[in-house]
Write an enzyme that holds these catalytic residues in place. Structure first.
Site, PDB file in Angstrom:
ATOM      1  CG  ASP A  82      -6.055   0.466  -1.434  1.00  0.00           C
ATOM      2  OD1 ASP A  82      -4.824   0.395  -1.671  1.00  0.00           O
ATOM      3  OD2 ASP A  82      -6.867  -0.400  -1.781  1.00  0.00           O
ATOM      4  CG  ASN A 135       6.445   2.005   5.004  1.00  0.00           C
ATOM      5  OD1 ASN A 135       7.288   1.408   4.306  1.00  0.00           O
ATOM      6  ND2 ASN A 135       5.735   1.374   5.926  1.00  0.00           N
ATOM      7  CE1 TYR A 165       8.916   0.875 -11.962  1.00  0.00           C
ATOM      8  CE2 TYR A 165       8.481  -1.352 -11.203  1.00  0.00           C
ATOM      9  CZ  TYR A 165       8.420  -0.380 -12.191  1.00  0.00           C
ATOM     10  OH  TYR A 165       7.846  -0.678 -13.407  1.00  0.00           O
ATOM     11  CB  THR A 219       7.929  -6.837   9.600  1.00  0.00           C
ATOM     12  OG1 THR A 219       8.336  -7.246   8.291  1.00  0.00           O
ATOM     13  CG2 THR A 219       8.813  -5.697  10.085  1.00  0.00           C
TER      14      THR A 219
END
Ligand SMILES: NC(=O)c1ccc[n+]([C@@H]2O[C@H](COP(=O)([O-])OP(=O)(O)OC[C@H]3O[C@@H](n4cnc5c(N)ncnc54)[C@H](OP(=O)(O)O)[C@@H]3O)[C@@H](O)[C@H]2O)c1
Length: 257
Positions: free
Chosen positions: A59, A86, A154, A186
């Site tokens: 996580d 990613n 960000y 996606t």
């Protein structure tokens, strides 16, 4: 094109679905051992072509586990040749609808893991004298979009981090590049158009039409098309490429440079 990646070890984060999963499959298909992390990873090994995907539960919200991930991979597989950074995508809302906790959350999703993993991978690769890091961001770094302020802000910082690493490691055999996807079909993209349809009182098809209207190629990308670009930048076929940002968006970004 022969990519020359076989027998290498890759780490791809946020890789149970979408672009991350397509990238893990692409690199395994080239004969790599790919450690693919996500919250839902089962720990299974999947054989793909001459390579394999080793699923590993991680996580990215867990800062300590993220900080130790690269060492976990090196302890198990002996080296790290390719790191694909990613992350999950952040909330999409107008800037004035966001609270400070949204900014802190997005920092912990989009920037903190990239810095932790990018730094750790760089140290290992510099020691090896070889390696390739590919950061996945978004065309919203180049062309901020309505509702996308968390992503643009960000990811711009993550992009600058990658560019700096590229310069600092260029003499050590380590390359650092960035892929900026545009709209790609996606689960996340499906979720976004469904949310817009609810907010705007329109249909999902209406919202898809609005997205596609701004893409000169007239369609969304497919996750495997982003994975192809990542695989190229991860491979020795791009051996003189570092510090670059490759836009993969069907022509959507209009800027000339
Ligand atoms: N799709 C697009 O059009 C597009 C365009 C530009 C940029 N991007 C960016 O590219 C990235 C990937 O997008 P995508 O469309 O492939 O997303 P996606 O289909 O929603 O997949 C997200 C991945 O992130 C993992 N994940 C989510 N939360 C996590 C956590 N806390 N820790 C570890 N893994 C986590 C998910 O796995 P688990 O749920 O199993 O953990 C899943 O594998 C995102 O940052 C997105 O913003 C996407």
């Amino acid at each position: 094109m022969y990519l020359g990646l076989e027998n290498g070890v890759a780490l791809v984060t946020a890789a149970s679905r979408g672009i991350g999963r397509a990238t893990a499959e692409r690199l395994a298909g080239e004969g790599m051992t790919v450690v693919a992390t996500s919250r839902s990873a089962t720990g299974n090994t999947e054989k793909i072509g001459n390579g394999r995907i080793e699923q590993l539960a991680l996580d990215l919200d867990d800062s300590d586990a993220t900080a130790g991930l690269v060492q976990t991979v090196v302890d198990r597989f002996g080296r790290l040749d390719v790191m694909v950074l990613n992350t999950p995508g952040p909330r999409i809302l107008p800037a004035l609808n966001l609270g400070w906790e949204d900014w802190q959350r997005a920092h912990d999703q989009l920037l903190r893991p990239v810095v932790q993993l990018g730094t750790a991978a760089s140290r290992v690769m510099r020691e090896q004298g070889a390696g390739a890091i590919v950061l996945l961001t978004s065309t919203w770094v180049r062309q901020p979009a309505l509702g996308g302020v968390l992503s643009s802000s960000y990811r711009s910082a993550a992009s600058a981090f990658a560019k700096t690493l590229a310069a600092e490691l260029a003499g050590d055999g380590v390359r650092v590049n960035q892929v900026m996807p545009g709209a790609t079909g996606t689960d996340r993209m499906q979720g976004i158009v469904e949310m817009k349809a609810r907010t705007n009182g329109t249909s999902v098809d209406d919202e898809i039409t609005k997205v596609v209207k701004d893409i000169p190629m007239g369609r969304w990308g497919v996750a495997s098309e982003i994975a192809d670009a990542i695989a190229f930048l991860a491979s020795p076929r791009s051996s003189f490429v570092t510090g670059t940002s490759l836009t993969v968006d069907g022509g959507a970004v209009r800027a000339a440079h």
